[in-house]
Design a protein around this motif. Structure first.
Motif: not given
Length: 696
Positions: A418-438
């Motif tokens: 669901x949309x809520x699942x996706x937002x919750x995932x990004x809440x937790x993993x967003x910093x890791x995705x930024x670190x992956x980009x770096x």
């Protein structure tokens, strides 16, 4: 022949345990001072913090029932021995029959671990049992030890223990004795067989770490360089041994700045060199004592996981990195946690201590090939990319997809529905995705640089992380230009233009859209041109160039209608409605907004319906119908909140507040909601949004 035997009161039990005694035994009293052992090593004068652990030790030692064994376990050099000795010195009056300390050398760079038989003899010697009275059989020695400790109120500190088997024969059975065991590993055997209480020891809190440095360097120096001190504490992760080494190095030059110290600590490959004092302490050696105890497979996986960029991770990321299944990944995690080389941050989330990670990276550079490290990082980036893309598609399914690197491990991707699942995932993993980009930028992995950045834009938009949006897409554009992919380049350029518009740089946004339109003409991309004109219209609106906004929007609308793109048509109709409203044409504005509303309702697009409600509120307010304007704004607040667009929900709250009467109790709710929404606290804002949207 008659033999006369003599023994003192404390060694009588040893004589009886020794076997058959011929002749009589004369018991001689000895001085209390000589018979009570106190052999704790000297402790530090600069002990700070650990209030909770000290209280727990005191509670366990003075409890009338319960475990009489306490295990202090924690990472290498974290201060377990210092805590045990400090507390023992403070609690001396609790143990009138003495305090006995034994170092079992479980992890020692210069001496081998001692067995329980040798440790038993050491304890018996401290209890003044003559060596000539000791039986040779280890089991008999253990029995003698238990007899000697029976009925005594004594503290036994067994320091630097390797495993449960090393200490189990030494544990007293007497309820009056209290035993403190220190260990680098969790000693689950003592918990299972002896009901031992664990008191895990972690890093010092930031305030405690600053206090430790102030004791060593002086409060004035620490206050004068508070910013650098905060960086030192962060670089050391609150590790007391590391902080003491840093303080000792800095104390050599008390008039100099602490900047050279922090520069050395923050050097990518040199932190461990800065945490070394010859003949005193070496953090690399301290960690090596635990690392060298790992199996070769576990040591390799420790090095592998240390390569992870970002603060914390889950078992799926670990499985991707070590190229194994989830079961094996969880077993690896469990063992590293048991050895205190890894920590659990929350349910299912794990992280290395700052310095443990530095040591793991150091070992990886020493033992793993560049090809292996590159393979591990690629596997992680691939996992992050496809997990983020899965979440991004749920956040905005209307955006045209882009080609991605093939997914290597689809079975490891998160189960999002669901949309809520996706937002919750990004809440937790967003910093890791930024670190992956770096990381992708650093390793010049251009495909992962732009593809990872692409997956973040919707979440960055919803949560107003505008500078992240700009930074990641600037890097993405550079990467895709290096690859020479003009189709992707122009799409990224439009995303960057939108990011600059959301960040308030409307002129930069307009320039980027116009440049994108030039490229789209050459590529013959009608859908791209429609999107670019739509974005250009929005940028002109924000720049208050309303006539130009209407012209750009009209071109976008024509293209979307030709393409039969209802989503694009609805979005552009909403922009044209706003332009007409600003140009003083409310009738035309309402017509465009109603068209947008009908299209959004048909497709179930709550994003669009929220923006239409905002626009309709403006129309009704301009016509003096504040009651209808308030109703539309409450609808907008609810819809923005439900789709996770907290920034725009806050803006709708701000627009609602001037439409309330001075004494309206809703004003306080709005003020609280605005702060909570702007800080992206979705859960905390739930009750506030509910109260606002249901109010009369």
């Amino acid at each position: 022949m008659t033999t006369e035997n003599t023994a003192n009161a404390r060694s009588i039990a040893a004589s009886v345990q020794a076997g058959v005694v011929h002749g009589g035994i004369n018991v001689h009293a000895e001085s209390v001072h000589a018979s009570i052992p106190y052999n704790l090593p000297s402790g530090t004068r600069r002990f700070v913090g650990r209030e909770a652990e000290l209280r727990r030790l005191q509670e366990l030692a003075t409890a009338g029932s319960g475990s009489r064994v306490c295990v202090l376990d924690g990472p290498p050099g974290i201060g377990k021995t210092a805590l045990a000795v400090w507390w023992g010195g403070a609690a001396r009056e609790l143990f009138p029959d003495g305090q006995v300390y034994v170092d079992l050398h479980g992890f020692d760079a210069t001496r081998p671990a001692i067995g329980p038989d040798v440790a038993a003899r050491s304890i018996l010697s401290a209890l003044h049992v003559p060596s000539t009275s000791l039986p040779s059989d280890p089991d008999a020695q253990a029995a003698l030890l238990r007899s000697m400790l029976d009925q005594r109120r004594l503290l036994l500190i067994l320091d630097n223990v390797r495993d449960s088997a090393q200490v189990r024969p030494l544990l007293p059975g007497s309820p009056g004795c209290f035993t403190v065991v220190t260990a680098r590993h969790r000693l689950d055997g003592l918990d299972v067989h002896h009901d031992a209480e664990r008191v895990p020891l972690g890093p010092l809190a930031d305030g405690e770490a600053v206090q430790l440095l102030a004791q060593r360097l002086g409060a004035h120096r620490v206050e004068a360089e508070s910013t650098v001190v905060a960086r030192i504490v962060a670089a050391c992760g609150g590790h007391p041994l590391a902080l003491n080494i840093v303080a000792a190095r800095a104390a050599d030059e008390p008039t100099n700045s602490l900047n050279p110290v922090i520069n050395a600590l923050e050097c990518k490959n040199g932190a461990l060199n800065a945490l070394r004092l010859p003949d005193v302490a070496d953090m690399r050696t301290v960690f090596a004592l635990s690392y060298d105890n790992l199996t070769p497979t576990m040591a390799r996986e420790f090095r592998t996981l240390a390569l992870h960029p970002g603060s914390e991770w889950d078992a799926s990321a670990a499985a991707a990195m070590i190229d194994n299944d989830l079961f094996h990944a969880r077993e690896t995690i469990h063992e590293l946690i048991r050895c205190h080389l890894l920590g659990r941050t929350s349910a299912g989330r794990y992280a290395f201590h700052t310095l443990t990670c530095v040591y793991g990276l150091d070992q990886s550079r020493r033992h793993d090939s560049a090809e292996r490290r590159a393979s591990v990082l690629t596997a992680l980036l691939n996992h992050r990319l496809h997990a983020a893309d899965r979440a991004d598609r749920l956040i905005n399914a209307h955006r045209r997809p882009v080609p991605l690197e093939p997914c290597l491990r689809p079975e490891l991707l998160p189960s999002l529905a669901t949309h809520a699942d996706a937002l919750a995932w990004f809440d937790v993993e967003y910093d890791n995705v930024l670190a992956a980009i770096s990381l992708a930028v650093e390793e010049q992995l251009h495909d992962y640089t732009w593809q990872l950045a692409w997956t973040t834009s919707n979440f960055a938009y919803l949560t107003a992380r505008r500078q992240d949006w700009i930074d990641t897409h600037t890097a993405a554009l550079a990467a895709v230009r290096h690859l020479g992919n003009p189709q992707v380049e122009v799409r990224l350029q439009q995303q960057l233009a939108r990011a600059h518009r959301e960040n308030g740089d409307y002129l930069r946004s307009v320039d980027l859209y116009l440049d994108a339109l030039d490229h789209l003409d050459q590529l013959g991309d009608l859908a791209g041109r429609a999107n670019a004109f739509n974005g250009l219209a929005a940028a002109h609106l924000d720049a208050r160039s309303f006539r130009q906004a209407f012209e750009a929007g009209s071109k976008a609308l024509e293209l979307y209608e030709r393409l039969c793109d209802d989503t694009g048509t609805a979005s552009t109709a909403g922009l044209l409605g706003q332009a007409c409203q600003a140009l003083g044409e409310p009738g035309e504005a309402k017509r465009y907004h109603q068209r947008a509303e009908n299209l959004y309702t048909r497709s179930g697009n709550f994003y669009g319906l929220a923006h239409v409600a905002d626009s309709m509120a403006g129309l009704e307010s301009d016509e003096g119908r504040d009651d209808l304007a308030r109703a539309y704004l409450k609808q907008a607040i609810r819809l923005h909140y439900e789709v996770g667009n907290l920034n725009y929900a806050a803006k709708s709250c701000q627009r609602l507040r001037p439409l309330l009467a001075d004494a309206d109790p809703l004003a306080d709710l709005l003020s609280a909601a605005i702060v909570t929404l702007e800080e992206n606290h979705k859960a905390a804002a739930s009750a506030l949004v509910e109260a606002i949207t249901r109010s009369a």
